[in-house]
Scaffold this active site. Structure first.
Site, PDB file in Angstrom:
ATOM      1  CG  ASP A  13      -1.827   1.184   1.314  1.00 20.69           C
ATOM      2  OD1 ASP A  13      -1.654   2.120   0.513  1.00 20.69           O
ATOM      3  OD2 ASP A  13      -2.711   1.191   2.177  1.00 20.69           O
ATOM      4  CE1 TYR A 227      -4.360  -0.690  12.203  1.00 24.69           C
ATOM      5  CE2 TYR A 227      -4.520   1.698  12.004  1.00 24.69           C
ATOM      6  CZ  TYR A 227      -4.907   0.424  11.605  1.00 24.69           C
ATOM      7  OH  TYR A 227      -5.815   0.277  10.602  1.00 24.69           O
ATOM      8  CE  LYS A 230      -6.048  -6.353  11.561  1.00 24.56           C
ATOM      9  NZ  LYS A 230      -5.251  -6.649  12.724  1.00 24.56           N
TER      10      LYS A 230
END
Length: 365
Positions: A13, A227, A230
């Site tokens: 990504d 974080y 995902k």
């Protein structure tokens, strides 16, 4: 003897368009330009699912080839520069370093690779998911290679009847174990039923030792210590001639199962099988999507793809996924829609816990 081929699927990504929903055509064009005709590769195909750029490459360099990994890294870096100029969201978010260190594993991008000798006919299916994590492949891989109710070949094909070996990774303690099925089936289910920690990395034919399937098992939050979304995993599955048929490989996705991910990587939702035209998740940044592209390999050339989940026979699966998504969304911030606390450690949970620490009263005193 067939040609010895390495099939590498590497994804990252490196900037969403718009938000986390898709990949800008300019990034796809940049990646195709860099891979097309490259001397390291036999062939390449560039695609996307959601906001993830996927590089599908064939070569003769073997797994973990430094030059091929460097090429993928250079593509992601170049596309990141394009993404930054367009001010795309999260530009370069999967690239955890500024410098390549010889192997792309551990640097953010997801990697699934396998090396094998091409058979007389070599059909492969490449699955690519968005808004979920590597454990999303556990249930489908179990059904494909161990469940006779899904895969009739386990019962009626003499070349499959002895079963398969599953290499399972413990992503927390960084270790692996191999289960031989069907004998170890119940023991294996103890572990792979916890997909946030234990993931099926590879599957091998028990009789021949041939590689059948390989997945990406990178977990970004464990690598980065924070974080950052995902992991949007990829999976390669070889089909036919002693391996499950294409239809058996696709069948598990006709019944959407719950996976972790969705909005901010912090929710459970159904994995919806979609064609490339429907792979841009929008509802609550979801629900999670999976695309299946089929290729016929011939001397390393990628003939395809066939967009399997564009088939209307998966319309009912999409209807089911939408119904499940509606139900899960009704729970808002409550479990089991929101992930359990162990999976929330890279969100606001630690900060809130720290702020309220003094307000908790120990009832044992």
């Amino acid at each position: 003897m067939g040609k010895n081929i390495t099939l590498s699927v590497i994804k990252a990504d490196i900037g969403g368009f718009v938000g986390h929903s898709s990949v800008h055509p300019g990034l796809l064009e940049k990646a195709r330009g860099m891979l097309s005709g490259h001397p390291l590769l036999i062939d390449a195909h560039v695609t996307h699912v959601g906001d993830d750029l996927n590089l599908i490459m064939t070569h003769e360099g073997g797994r973990n080839n430094g030059e091929v990994h460097q090429l993928a890294w250079d593509v992601f870096q170049a596309c990141t520069e394009v993404a930054k100029k367009m001010k795309l969201y999260g530009a370069g978010q999967d690239l955890l370093s500024d410098a390549f260190s010889g192997n792309i594993k551990g640097m953010g991008p997801g990697v699934a690779e396998m090396q094998f000798e091409e058979r007389a006919s070599e059909p492969v299916v490449i699955f690519m998911a968005d808004k979920t994590e590597p454990g999303a492949w556990n249930l489908p891989l179990y059904k494909i290679f161990a469940d006779p109710f899904n895969t009739a070949g386990l019962v009626i094909d003499p070349k499959m009847h002895n079963g398969f070996n599953f290499e399972v990774r413990d992503l927390i303690k960084n270790r692996k174990v191999v289960f031989s099925c069907p004998e170890d089936l119940y023991d294996m289910l103890v572990f792979i039923g916890a997909p946030g920690r234990y993931c099926i990395k590879r599957v091998f034919h028990r009789d021949t030792g041939d590689i059948c399937a390989a997945s990406s098992t990178q977990r970004l939050n464990l690598m980065a210590g924070r974080y950052i979304g995902k992991d949007d995993p990829v999976l390669i599955v070889r089909c036919q001639s002693g391996f499950p048929a294409v239809g058996e490989v696709l069948e598990p996705f006709a019944h959407p199962h719950l996976v972790s991910g969705w909005m901010r990587g912090s929710h459970s939702g159904p994995l919806m099988p979609v064609g490339l035209e429907q792979c841009n998740p929008t509802r609550f940044d979801g629900p999670p999507r999976v695309v299946a592209l089929g290729f016929q390999l011939a001397d390393g050339k990628l003939h395809g793809p066939q967009d399997f989940f564009a088939d209307p026979s998966y319309d009912r699966a999409r209807e089911t996924a939408n119904a499940v998504a509606e139900y899960m969304r009704s729970m808002g911030p409550f479990e089991p829609h929101r992930l359990h606390l162990d999976e929330m450690e890279y969100t606001t949970l630690p900060e809130v816990s720290k702020k309220l620490k003094e307000r908790f009263i120990d009832l044992r005193k």
